[in-house]
Motif scaffolding. Structure first.
Motif, PDB file in Angstrom:
ATOM      1  N   PRO A 167       2.714 105.763  23.960  1.00 58.11           N
ATOM      2  CA  PRO A 167       3.764 104.973  23.292  1.00 58.11           C
ATOM      3  C   PRO A 167       4.895 104.533  24.219  1.00 58.11           C
ATOM      4  CG  PRO A 167       3.119 106.825  21.901  1.00 58.11           C
ATOM      5  CD  PRO A 167       2.404 107.000  23.221  1.00 58.11           C
ATOM      6  N   ALA A 168       5.230 105.353  25.214  1.00 64.00           N
ATOM      7  CA  ALA A 168       6.301 104.971  26.139  1.00 64.00           C
ATOM      8  C   ALA A 168       5.894 103.774  26.984  1.00 64.00           C
ATOM      9  CB  ALA A 168       6.663 106.152  27.037  1.00 64.00           C
ATOM     10  N   VAL A 169       4.607 103.724  27.371  1.00 60.95           N
ATOM     11  CA  VAL A 169       4.107 102.575  28.129  1.00 60.95           C
ATOM     12  C   VAL A 169       4.040 101.351  27.224  1.00 60.95           C
ATOM     13  CG1 VAL A 169       2.193 101.681  29.505  1.00 60.95           C
ATOM     14  CG2 VAL A 169       2.820 104.090  29.680  1.00 60.95           C
ATOM     15  N   GLU A 170       3.663 101.551  25.961  1.00 64.14           N
ATOM     16  CA  GLU A 170       3.648 100.441  25.003  1.00 64.14           C
ATOM     17  C   GLU A 170       5.041  99.828  24.870  1.00 64.14           C
ATOM     18  OE1 GLU A 170       2.048 101.228  21.205  1.00 64.14           O
ATOM     19  OE2 GLU A 170       0.039 101.753  21.924  1.00 64.14           O
ATOM     20  N   ALA A 171       6.062 100.667  24.852  1.00 66.54           N
ATOM     21  CA  ALA A 171       7.436 100.168  24.749  1.00 66.54           C
ATOM     22  C   ALA A 171       7.795  99.325  25.966  1.00 66.54           C
ATOM     23  CB  ALA A 171       8.408 101.341  24.606  1.00 66.54           C
ATOM     24  N   CYS A 172       7.368  99.771  27.155  1.00 60.65           N
ATOM     25  CA  CYS A 172       7.607  98.982  28.373  1.00 60.65           C
ATOM     26  C   CYS A 172       6.888  97.643  28.289  1.00 60.65           C
ATOM     27  CB  CYS A 172       7.120  99.760  29.599  1.00 60.65           C
ATOM     28  SG  CYS A 172       8.066 101.245  29.971  1.00 60.65           S
ATOM     29  N   ALA A 173       5.674  97.654  27.766  1.00 62.99           N
ATOM     30  CA  ALA A 173       4.892  96.418  27.647  1.00 62.99           C
ATOM     31  C   ALA A 173       5.593  95.427  26.727  1.00 62.99           C
ATOM     32  CB  ALA A 173       3.498  96.739  27.123  1.00 62.99           C
ATOM     33  N   ARG A 174       6.151  95.907  25.622  1.00 61.59           N
ATOM     34  CA  ARG A 174       6.837  95.004  24.687  1.00 61.59           C
ATOM     35  C   ARG A 174       8.033  94.334  25.348  1.00 61.59           C
ATOM     36  NH1 ARG A 174       5.683  99.162  20.958  1.00 61.59           N
ATOM     37  NH2 ARG A 174       7.763 100.064  21.232  1.00 61.59           N
ATOM     38  N   VAL A 175       8.792  95.111  26.117  1.00 66.99           N
ATOM     39  CA  VAL A 175       9.968  94.552  26.794  1.00 66.99           C
ATOM     40  C   VAL A 175       9.549  93.476  27.783  1.00 66.99           C
ATOM     41  CG1 VAL A 175      11.842  95.063  28.395  1.00 66.99           C
ATOM     42  CG2 VAL A 175      11.365  96.618  26.499  1.00 66.99           C
ATOM     43  N   LYS A 176       8.517  93.771  28.577  1.00 66.95           N
ATOM     44  CA  LYS A 176       8.073  92.824  29.595  1.00 66.95           C
ATOM     45  C   LYS A 176       7.476  91.576  28.967  1.00 66.95           C
ATOM     46  CE  LYS A 176       9.069  94.742  33.543  1.00 66.95           C
ATOM     47  NZ  LYS A 176       9.965  94.068  34.513  1.00 66.95           N
ATOM     48  N   HIS A 177       6.694  91.732  27.914  1.00 60.45           N
ATOM     49  CA  HIS A 177       5.982  90.588  27.349  1.00 60.45           C
ATOM     50  C   HIS A 177       6.884  89.655  26.551  1.00 60.45           C
ATOM     51  CE1 HIS A 177       1.941  92.904  27.771  1.00 60.45           C
ATOM     52  NE2 HIS A 177       2.141  92.100  28.786  1.00 60.45           N
ATOM     53  N   GLU A 178       8.098  90.106  26.237  1.00 57.42           N
ATOM     54  CA  GLU A 178       9.053  89.210  25.595  1.00 57.42           C
ATOM     55  C   GLU A 178       9.396  88.030  26.497  1.00 57.42           C
ATOM     56  OE1 GLU A 178      12.370  91.592  24.596  1.00 57.42           O
ATOM     57  OE2 GLU A 178      11.424  92.510  22.824  1.00 57.42           O
ATOM     58  N   ARG A 179       9.174  88.202  27.804  1.00 54.73           N
ATOM     59  CA  ARG A 179       9.521  87.150  28.768  1.00 54.73           C
ATOM     60  C   ARG A 179       8.353  86.223  29.068  1.00 54.73           C
ATOM     61  NH1 ARG A 179      12.676  90.889  33.288  1.00 54.73           N
ATOM     62  NH2 ARG A 179      14.080  91.946  31.818  1.00 54.73           N
ATOM     63  N   HIS A 180       7.170  86.524  28.496  1.00 55.73           N
ATOM     64  CA  HIS A 180       5.983  85.731  28.798  1.00 55.73           C
ATOM     65  C   HIS A 180       5.466  85.042  27.545  1.00 55.73           C
ATOM     66  CE1 HIS A 180       5.709  87.370  32.862  1.00 55.73           C
ATOM     67  NE2 HIS A 180       5.952  88.552  32.345  1.00 55.73           N
ATOM     68  N   GLU A 181       4.859  83.893  27.733  1.00 60.76           N
ATOM     69  CA  GLU A 181       4.319  83.127  26.612  1.00 60.76           C
ATOM     70  C   GLU A 181       3.108  83.819  26.006  1.00 60.76           C
ATOM     71  OE1 GLU A 181       2.241  78.760  25.875  1.00 60.76           O
ATOM     72  OE2 GLU A 181       3.354  79.155  27.703  1.00 60.76           O
ATOM     73  N   VAL A 182       2.293  84.456  26.842  1.00 61.80           N
ATOM     74  CA  VAL A 182       1.071  85.108  26.391  1.00 61.80           C
ATOM     75  C   VAL A 182       1.193  86.609  26.591  1.00 61.80           C
ATOM     76  CG1 VAL A 182      -1.422  85.301  26.700  1.00 61.80           C
ATOM     77  CG2 VAL A 182      -0.310  83.074  26.916  1.00 61.80           C
ATOM     78  N   ASP A 183       0.865  87.365  25.536  1.00 59.84           N
ATOM     79  CA  ASP A 183       0.900  88.821  25.588  1.00 59.84           C
ATOM     80  C   ASP A 183      -0.516  89.329  25.831  1.00 59.84           C
ATOM     81  OD1 ASP A 183       1.077  91.525  25.146  1.00 59.84           O
ATOM     82  OD2 ASP A 183       2.394  91.350  23.400  1.00 59.84           O
ATOM     83  N   VAL A 184      -0.751  89.989  26.958  1.00 52.90           N
ATOM     84  CA  VAL A 184      -2.095  90.469  27.256  1.00 52.90           C
ATOM     85  C   VAL A 184      -2.398  91.775  26.541  1.00 52.90           C
ATOM     86  CG1 VAL A 184      -2.164  89.331  29.499  1.00 52.90           C
ATOM     87  CG2 VAL A 184      -1.355  91.698  29.340  1.00 52.90           C
ATOM     88  N   GLY A 185      -1.388  92.367  25.904  1.00 52.29           N
ATOM     89  CA  GLY A 185      -1.590  93.609  25.179  1.00 52.29           C
ATOM     90  C   GLY A 185      -1.246  94.826  26.024  1.00 52.29           C
ATOM     91  N   PRO A 186      -0.876  95.923  25.356  1.00 48.24           N
ATOM     92  CA  PRO A 186      -0.455  97.121  26.082  1.00 48.24           C
ATOM     93  C   PRO A 186      -1.515  97.686  27.027  1.00 48.24           C
ATOM     94  CG  PRO A 186       0.166  97.272  23.773  1.00 48.24           C
ATOM     95  CD  PRO A 186      -0.716  96.074  23.900  1.00 48.24           C
ATOM     96  N   ALA A 187      -2.790  97.675  26.612  1.00 47.22           N
ATOM     97  CA  ALA A 187      -3.833  98.269  27.459  1.00 47.22           C
ATOM     98  C   ALA A 187      -3.976  97.508  28.768  1.00 47.22           C
ATOM     99  CB  ALA A 187      -5.161  98.309  26.715  1.00 47.22           C
ATOM    100  N   HIS A 188      -3.901  96.169  28.695  1.00 50.00           N
ATOM    101  CA  HIS A 188      -4.025  95.385  29.928  1.00 50.00           C
ATOM    102  C   HIS A 188      -2.714  95.389  30.724  1.00 50.00           C
ATOM    103  CE1 HIS A 188      -7.847  93.541  28.352  1.00 50.00           C
ATOM    104  NE2 HIS A 188      -8.140  93.816  29.605  1.00 50.00           N
ATOM    105  N   PHE A 189      -1.589  95.545  30.036  1.00 51.45           N
ATOM    106  CA  PHE A 189      -0.330  95.730  30.751  1.00 51.45           C
ATOM    107  C   PHE A 189      -0.417  97.003  31.599  1.00 51.45           C
ATOM    108  CE2 PHE A 189       3.788  97.927  30.882  1.00 51.45           C
ATOM    109  CZ  PHE A 189       4.559  96.988  31.552  1.00 51.45           C
ATOM    110  N   GLN A 190      -0.920  98.067  30.987  1.00 50.39           N
ATOM    111  CA  GLN A 190      -1.112  99.317  31.717  1.00 50.39           C
ATOM    112  C   GLN A 190      -2.093  99.135  32.864  1.00 50.39           C
ATOM    113  OE1 GLN A 190      -1.568 103.564  29.959  1.00 50.39           O
ATOM    114  NE2 GLN A 190      -3.645 102.703  29.944  1.00 50.39           N
ATOM    115  N   ALA A 191      -3.183  98.404  32.604  1.00 46.88           N
ATOM    116  CA  ALA A 191      -4.184  98.163  33.643  1.00 46.88           C
ATOM    117  C   ALA A 191      -3.602  97.362  34.801  1.00 46.88           C
ATOM    118  CB  ALA A 191      -5.383  97.425  33.050  1.00 46.88           C
ATOM    119  N   MET A 192      -2.705  96.434  34.477  1.00 48.37           N
ATOM    120  CA  MET A 192      -2.053  95.648  35.516  1.00 48.37           C
ATOM    121  C   MET A 192      -1.219  96.548  36.429  1.00 48.37           C
ATOM    122  SD  MET A 192       0.679  92.570  34.930  1.00 48.37           S
ATOM    123  CE  MET A 192       1.836  93.696  34.141  1.00 48.37           C
TER     124      MET A 192
END
Length: 240
Positions: A167-192
């Motif tokens: 969940p802590a990584v998911e929260a980071c993903a939400r913050v980062k993806h607010e700045r992008h047009e396309v959300d790759v999802g938490p799992a791929h954010f983590q993979a990145m």
């Protein structure tokens, strides 16, 4: 720093040229000494200026370091973008290799700049409150993260090897993806982040001489294997 237009007032052009000379002198001293530490007194001596005169251009050491960090991220981003531009835009696997190789090459060619932005934090350095260095870092790293967005849009982004996300990584993903047009999802954010950690880990080990026991050909082969492993784990197209 971008060039000052010739139409700018002479005084403004002279100031911009002096600022650039200060930064280049600071970098030259870092390279000469193999460190990222720099003192105004040393810069002033090389430039035949008095130390107080430097304060007309930079308020203190931190402001100079921030300018150098901004420039370093800019240079890294440009190096990766140039490498990516040399491969077909629809070849995501080749773009990943090109980006990774450019990252590694830049670290080898600019060890002080690499250490300045991606090495150990500088003692007593405070990043600017306006977030300018963070914005520069984001632009540079976007050269890598955008590959995931491009793969998603092309329907070529497979499932990551590790699908579970804390969940802590998911929260980071939400913050980062607010700045992008396309959300790759938490799992791929983590993979990145996993992919970047793999790329940066190898590059840092090599930059600090920990692979010197291997010859250049072996290091090249090992690095390409690391890129293939990172791509496979992240769900990106795997390079040949």
């Amino acid at each position: 720093m971008s060039p000052t237009p010739r139409t700018a007032p002479r005084r403004e052009r002279a100031r911009a040229a002096t600022i650039d000379e200060i930064k280049q002198t600071a970098l030259a001293l870092m390279r000469e000494r193999g460190t990222v530490e720099v003192r105004f007194t040393d810069i002033a001596r090389v430039m035949d200026m008095t130390p107080p005169a430097l304060y007309r251009y930079f308020a203190d050491r931190d402001e100079l370091i921030s300018a150098l960090i901004h420039d370093a991220y800019q240079a890294l981003g440009e190096a990766v973008a140039k490498a990516r531009a040399e491969v077909p835009p629809d070849d995501i696997a080749a773009a990943f290799v090109a980006a990774g190789q450019a990252y590694r090459w830049w670290a080898h060619e600019e060890p002080q700049q690499f250490a300045l932005i991606l090495g150990m934090p500088l003692p007593d350095y405070a990043a600017p409150a306006d977030g300018s260095t963070s914005e520069a870092a984001g632009r540079a790293m976007a050269q890598l993260s955008s590959l995931f967005v491009e793969a998603l849009r092309a329907g070529r982004l497979g499932p990551p090897r590790i699908p579970d996300v804390h969940p802590a990584v998911e929260a980071c993903a939400r913050v980062k993806h607010e700045r992008h047009e396309v959300d790759v999802g938490p799992a791929h954010f983590q993979a990145m982040l996993h992919a970047w950690a793999a790329l940066h880990g190898f590059t840092s080990l090599e930059a600090n001489g920990h692979f010197e026991w291997m010859d250049a050909e072996a290091r090249d082969a090992l690095f390409l294997g690391q890129l293939r492993l990172a791509a496979e784990a992240a769900g990106l197209p795997v390079p040949d």
